[in-house]
Write a protein that holds these residues in place. Structure first.
Motif, mmCIF file in Angstrom:
data_model
loop_
_atom_site.group_PDB
_atom_site.id
_atom_site.type_symbol
_atom_site.label_atom_id
_atom_site.label_comp_id
_atom_site.label_asym_id
_atom_site.label_seq_id
_atom_site.Cartn_x
_atom_site.Cartn_y
_atom_site.Cartn_z
ATOM 1 N N GLN A 232 5.163 -4.324 -28.247
ATOM 2 C CA GLN A 232 4.546 -5.551 -27.733
ATOM 3 C C GLN A 232 3.340 -5.940 -28.567
ATOM 4 O O GLN A 232 3.098 -7.125 -28.831
ATOM 5 C CB GLN A 232 4.138 -5.351 -26.270
ATOM 6 N N LYS A 233 2.570 -4.949 -29.007
ATOM 7 C CA LYS A 233 1.424 -5.233 -29.871
ATOM 8 C C LYS A 233 1.878 -5.873 -31.178
ATOM 9 O O LYS A 233 1.240 -6.798 -31.695
ATOM 10 C CB LYS A 233 0.646 -3.948 -30.152
ATOM 11 N N ASP A 235 4.645 -7.617 -31.539
ATOM 12 C CA ASP A 235 5.094 -8.971 -31.190
ATOM 13 C C ASP A 235 3.908 -9.938 -31.117
ATOM 14 O O ASP A 235 3.965 -11.055 -31.634
ATOM 15 C CB ASP A 235 5.822 -8.967 -29.847
ATOM 16 N N ASP A 236 2.824 -9.503 -30.464
ATOM 17 C CA ASP A 236 1.645 -10.356 -30.324
ATOM 18 C C ASP A 236 1.024 -10.660 -31.684
ATOM 19 O O ASP A 236 0.624 -11.804 -31.955
ATOM 20 C CB ASP A 236 0.617 -9.674 -29.421
ATOM 21 N N ALA A 237 0.935 -9.625 -32.517
ATOM 22 C CA ALA A 237 0.356 -9.825 -33.847
ATOM 23 C C ALA A 237 1.219 -10.760 -34.682
ATOM 24 O O ALA A 237 0.708 -11.633 -35.403
ATOM 25 C CB ALA A 237 0.190 -8.484 -34.551
ATOM 26 N N GLU A 238 2.532 -10.600 -34.586
ATOM 27 C CA GLU A 238 3.451 -11.454 -35.333
ATOM 28 C C GLU A 238 3.342 -12.904 -34.881
ATOM 29 O O GLU A 238 3.358 -13.818 -35.710
ATOM 30 C CB GLU A 238 4.893 -10.964 -35.175
ATOM 31 N N LYS A 239 3.235 -13.114 -33.585
ATOM 32 C CA LYS A 239 3.142 -14.480 -33.069
ATOM 33 C C LYS A 239 1.922 -15.177 -33.629
ATOM 34 O O LYS A 239 1.991 -16.335 -34.076
ATOM 35 C CB LYS A 239 3.081 -14.445 -31.541
ATOM 36 N N GLU A 240 0.790 -14.483 -33.626
ATOM 37 C CA GLU A 240 -0.441 -15.073 -34.141
ATOM 38 C C GLU A 240 -0.334 -15.346 -35.636
ATOM 39 O O GLU A 240 -0.752 -16.401 -36.131
ATOM 40 C CB GLU A 240 -1.610 -14.137 -33.858
ATOM 41 N N GLN A 243 1.883 -18.379 -36.416
ATOM 42 C CA GLN A 243 1.173 -19.633 -36.184
ATOM 43 C C GLN A 243 0.259 -19.951 -37.368
ATOM 44 O O GLN A 243 0.185 -21.097 -37.828
ATOM 45 C CB GLN A 243 0.359 -19.535 -34.896
#
Length: 318
Positions: A232-233, A235-240, A243
């Protein structure tokens, strides 16, 4: 998530060589003018089958070719705009856009409007700071509005698209016409291109980290809870990062070459697609803040209603 035809995994990070070639051939036939029914028949005659072994039908083929994932794209749920995901692509984004135009039939009499100040760029509500979205008025006139939602939009600001875009465009052209402006923009563009490459490298490192996690989990060297938390960490880093990459790539796409005089600049701006004008705005502006009009029905931008924050002036407003 089910596996999509053409991809080797449900996360759509790896392509399947035999299937991606089929998609490319099918897409080429549709772009050449063949109907979905004709192309589906051809695929079945050649022995090609879907992921579950079923025959192809016009509906299933159309759904596949209308999925932006095959071009490495995703669609913003609020604005409807397509953006790069950084994932593998089977066809090029330009080919995908052409496919969509050929497949889709007009569902309404009003054509789509290509908004210049949406897609994560610039347009914000001056009252609450919420991003403006493209929305038509009751008379079907394209406009920008602050959308009231659970993220905190106040819903109080609305402006006609042509008024706001003409206002911003006039001031952007004035800034670009200044001596040395294009040279400064070229330097800024080069800096952002370098930043985009760094982000790509960081995304690649995260994917490698994800693969290592999966291996540790498969070897039972990592518990399920720890694996999910670590994943999940990532995933969050990838999303940011994606963007950030999307923004950087929009800016890097700004077409600065060949514009060497004011007349040429104005002519280019008037005929350029919204995404090209948007990319130039990215280079010049940090934000466009829009406030309420003093009264309903005003057909011009009043003094103080739109505030431009320029990058080159350290956030100076105009």
């Amino acid at each position: 998530m089910a596996r999509l035809y053409g991809f080797d995994d449900s996360a759509r990070t790896r392509l399947r060589d035999d299937e991606k070639q089929v998609i490319r051939l099918a897409a080429s036939r549709v772009r050449e003018g063949q109907s979905l029914a004709a192309v589906a028949r051809w695929m079945n005659d050649q022995g090609y089958r879907g992921t579950l072994g079923g025959a192809w039908a016009p509906v299933s083929l159309g759904r596949l070719l209308d999925n932006p994932v095959i071009a490495g794209l995703a669609q913003d749920p609020k604005t409807g705009e397509l953006y790069e995901t950084g994932l593998p692509r089977i066809i090029e984004p330009e080919e995908f856009e052409e496919l969509r135009k050929r497949q889709r039939r007009p569902e309404r009499t009003t054509p789509d409007f290509d908004y210049m100040l949406t897609g994560g760029l610039l347009g914000t509500c001056g009252l609450c700071g919420h991003a403006l979205v493209g929305a038509r008025s009751n008379s079907s006139t394209p406009g920008y509005r602050c959308q009231p939602d659970e993220e905190g939009g106040c819903g109080k600001v609305r402006v006609a698209a042509h008024l706001l875009e003409d206002y911003v465009g006039t001031r952007v052209l004035g800034e670009l016409a200044r001596p040395g402006a294009l040279l400064r923009l070229q330097e800024e563009k080069a800096r952002i291109e370098a930043e985009a490459e760094q982000v790509r490298n960081r995304l690649a490192a995260l994917e490698e980290q994800r693969g290592n996690l999966a291996e540790d989990y498969a070897k039972q060297e990592l518990g399920r809870a720890a694996y999910k938390a670590a994943n999940q960490k990532i995933d969050d880093a990838e999303k940011e990062l994606r963007q950030t990459l999307r923004y950087a790539e929009q800016v890097a796409a700004a077409p600065l070459g060949g514009i060497d005089d004011v007349t040429g600049l104005v002519n280019w701006w008037n005929s350029a697609p919204a995404k090209s004008r948007r990319a130039l705005c990215h280079l010049l502006l940090d934000q466009v803040e829009v406030y309420q009009a003093s009264a309903r029905g005003i057909r011009h931008i009043e003094d103080g209603r739109v505030v431009l924050r320029w990058k080159s002036a350290g956030g100076q407003v105009s």
